[in-house]
Design a protein around this motif. Structure first.
Motif, PDB file in Angstrom:
ATOM      1  N   ALA A  20       0.820  -1.213   0.000  1.00 51.06           N
ATOM      2  CA  ALA A  20       0.000   0.000   0.000  1.00 51.06           C
ATOM      3  C   ALA A  20       0.857   1.268   0.000  1.00 51.06           C
ATOM      4  N   LEU A  23       4.619   5.225  -4.037  1.00 51.45           N
ATOM      5  CA  LEU A  23       4.788   6.566  -4.603  1.00 51.45           C
ATOM      6  C   LEU A  23       3.544   7.422  -4.390  1.00 51.45           C
ATOM      7  N   ALA A  24       2.377   6.764  -4.367  1.00 49.86           N
ATOM      8  CA  ALA A  24       1.141   7.538  -4.203  1.00 49.86           C
ATOM      9  C   ALA A  24       1.095   8.230  -2.843  1.00 49.86           C
ATOM     10  N   TYR A 101       5.223   1.347 -13.368  1.00 52.16           N
ATOM     11  CA  TYR A 101       5.673   1.720 -12.018  1.00 52.16           C
ATOM     12  C   TYR A 101       7.187   1.549 -11.900  1.00 52.16           C
ATOM     13  N   GLN A 229      -6.396  -4.614  -8.675  1.00 52.16           N
ATOM     14  CA  GLN A 229      -5.446  -5.182  -9.631  1.00 52.16           C
ATOM     15  C   GLN A 229      -4.803  -6.465  -9.113  1.00 52.16           C
TER      16      GLN A 229
HETATM   17  N1  PHE Z   1      -0.174   1.390  -3.531  1.00 51.46           N
HETATM   18  C1  PHE Z   1       0.916   1.832  -4.308  1.00 51.46           C
HETATM   19  C2  PHE Z   1       1.240   3.275  -4.018  1.00 51.46           C
HETATM   20  O1  PHE Z   1       0.622   3.884  -3.186  1.00 51.46           O
HETATM   21  C3  PHE Z   1       0.678   1.735  -5.765  1.00 51.46           C
HETATM   22  C4  PHE Z   1       0.436   0.381  -6.229  1.00 51.46           C
HETATM   23  C5  PHE Z   1      -0.711   0.127  -6.845  1.00 51.46           C
HETATM   24  C6  PHE Z   1       1.352  -0.605  -6.028  1.00 51.46           C
HETATM   25  C7  PHE Z   1      -0.973  -1.124  -7.239  1.00 51.46           C
HETATM   26  C8  PHE Z   1       1.104  -1.864  -6.404  1.00 51.46           C
HETATM   27  C9  PHE Z   1      -0.055  -2.130  -7.013  1.00 51.46           C
HETATM   28  O2  PHE Z   1       2.104   3.832  -4.617  1.00 51.46           O
END
Ligand code: PHE
Length: 454
Positions: A20, A23-24, A101, A229
């Motif tokens: 979780a 990068l977000a 990503y 996903q």
């Molecule tokens: N949750 C990850 C983030 O916050 C993004 C991500 C999405 C990673 C889906 C893996 C799968 O950056």
């Protein structure tokens, strides 16, 4: 082959939190909150965690734990072969996410190396920081090289398996990430103008809370929990039946939220200390922060810590984006873990190459005004992820059935929670109503359906 399982609740919590937190949280959350009214945005964000983020996380983990299978097999078991196709779509989404990503995480890793070499702590102006960024991103060897190194790191962890690889690495990396982040936030709070930064971030500006802001708060809660996903279905499938899912999943959501808030505090206080405003998009991490690090005392070390922090966050997320495809090849096609990891790692690397080249050799290749990287990211985030999440919650709410799903949830819960009517009513409401309708809202919004109102 016997299915791998997590060794402990803590291992599960840290692996899911590792997925979780990415990068977000550290990159996107701070500037999105800043753009859309600070505390007002945060309030909507927290509400959408409660009404969709957390319930969809639970729905996906329940699907995984009940079926003990990869997402395609899991959806098929519960809903028949048509639903199996939806499960396959989520695996494909994870794969696409893993490709772009990694290309972006490659830049972060590359910047980490730049910080070690002392190359980004001597900028005088934003233009200089920007020029350095552009020169690196226009170098195809640099972008593809770090995309490769980042992918190779993830693949080596995945090789070691669920317990020895994913769980063990998250057990080391997540505490490191928290320590780095808390250190940076504390340092930020002691810098000049910290009060202004906190005021800006935490005083609600309800006027900035436009429909677009609401949409992005809901979308953020979804992406940050790695939903839609296959990741959480897969991680749930490595859980044994008698685990208390509330006690395992609530801490993840709390940790993820704390990381976002701490990252926002760290970024805002550091940037405000020199009287600047956080930029949005790549500008924040690659122009503004390097410029600030060049101007403050101890900036060299802070920049190393910051880029290490973001690299670690990206690594544990990327691993989780690759795992659904690996589980798919192992469960559906009976591949060994070794072959599955090699195939998925190579495949994701290759699909990521055009993304890594999107800022150089392929910069002229555009669709609808977007380069390849933006296009894949947009397709996955705005279309495939909401569809996958909607699929999971409809599967639980309408096909498997809320009653059966909740009976499965009760397994492993303490008797008091099993009898709690409000807990069951909450999940019933979310699975049946709030989550599917709000996801639909995000989805239509992302497609531009509400543009005439906004
Ligand atoms: N949750 C990850 C983030 O916050 C993004 C991500 C999405 C990673 C889906 C893996 C799968 O950056």
């Amino acid at each position: 082959m016997e299915r791998a399982h997590w060794s402990s609740r803590l291992g599960f919590i840290l692996a899911v939190a590792g997925s979780a937190v990415g990068l977000a949280n550290i990159w996107k959350f701070p500037y999105t909150a800043g753009q859309h009214g600070g505390a007002a945005f945060i309030a909507v964000y927290l509400l959408s965690l409660l009404l969709i983020g957390f319930p969809v996380l639970m729905a996906e983990i329940l699907i995984g734990r009940q079926t003990q299978s990869d997402p395609a097999g899991a959806f098929k078991q519960l809903g028949g072969s048509r639903w199996g196709a939806v499960g396959k779509l989520t695996v494909l989404t994870g794969f696409i996410v893993s490709a772009f990503y990694s290309a972006v995480a490659g830049w972060i890793l590359g910047y980490f190396v730049e910080t070690l070499r002392g190359n980004i702590s001597h900028f005088q102006t934003v233009a200089e920081a920007g020029a350095h960024y552009t020169s690196l991103l226009q170098n195809p060897f640099w972008t593809v090289g770090f995309h490769f190194i980042f992918m190779a790191l993830c693949v080596s962890v995945l090789f070691l398996g669920v317990r020895q690889g994913i769980e063990r690495s998250c057990k080391v990396l997540m505490p490191l990430l928290f320590a780095l982040l808390v250190g940076l936030a504390i340092k930020g709070m002691t810098m000049p103008n910290a009060g202004n930064a906190l005021h800006f971030l935490f005083s609600p500006d309800w006027k900035s809370l436009t429909p677009i802001a609401i949409l992005s708060a809901v979308g953020q809660s979804f992406f940050t929990l790695s939903l839609g996903q296959g990741t959480m279905v897969t991680y749930g499938s490595y859980l044994k039946g008698r685990e208390n899912l509330i006690a395992s999943c609530v801490p993840v959501v709390i940790m993820d939220t704390c990381v976002s808030l701490l990252a926002a505090i760290a970024v805002f206080t550091i940037v405000f200390s020199v009287g600047m405003q956080p930029d949005s998009g790549p500008g924040l991490v690659f122009h503004t922060l390097p410029l600030v690090f060049s101007q403050i005392s101890g900036g060299f070390f802070l920049s190393i810590l910051f880029f290490l922090l973001v690299s670690v966050a990206a690594l544990t997320s990327e691993i989780s984006a690759l795992e659904p495809s690996i589980a798919y090849l192992m469960d559906e096609w009976r591949w060994t873990r070794r072959n599955a990891v090699i195939a998925v790692g190579c495949g994701s690397f290759l699909v990521g190459v055009p993304c890594a080249l999107a800022t150089s050799v392929f910069s002229n290749v555009t669709f609808l005004g977007m380069n390849i990287l933006d296009m894949l990211a947009d397709l996955a985030t705005n279309i495939m992820i909401p569809l996958g999440g909607l699929g999971a919650v409809l599967l639980v709410g309408r096909v498997w059935g809320v009653t059966k799903a909740l009976r499965h949830l009760d397994q492993g819960l303490p008797p008091k929670m099993q009898k709690s009517t409000w807990l069951h009513a909450y999940f019933w409401f979310c699975f049946k109503y709030s989550a599917p309708f709000l996801i639909l809202f995000v989805f239509l919004g992302a497609l531009g359906f509400f543009d005439w109102v906004l």
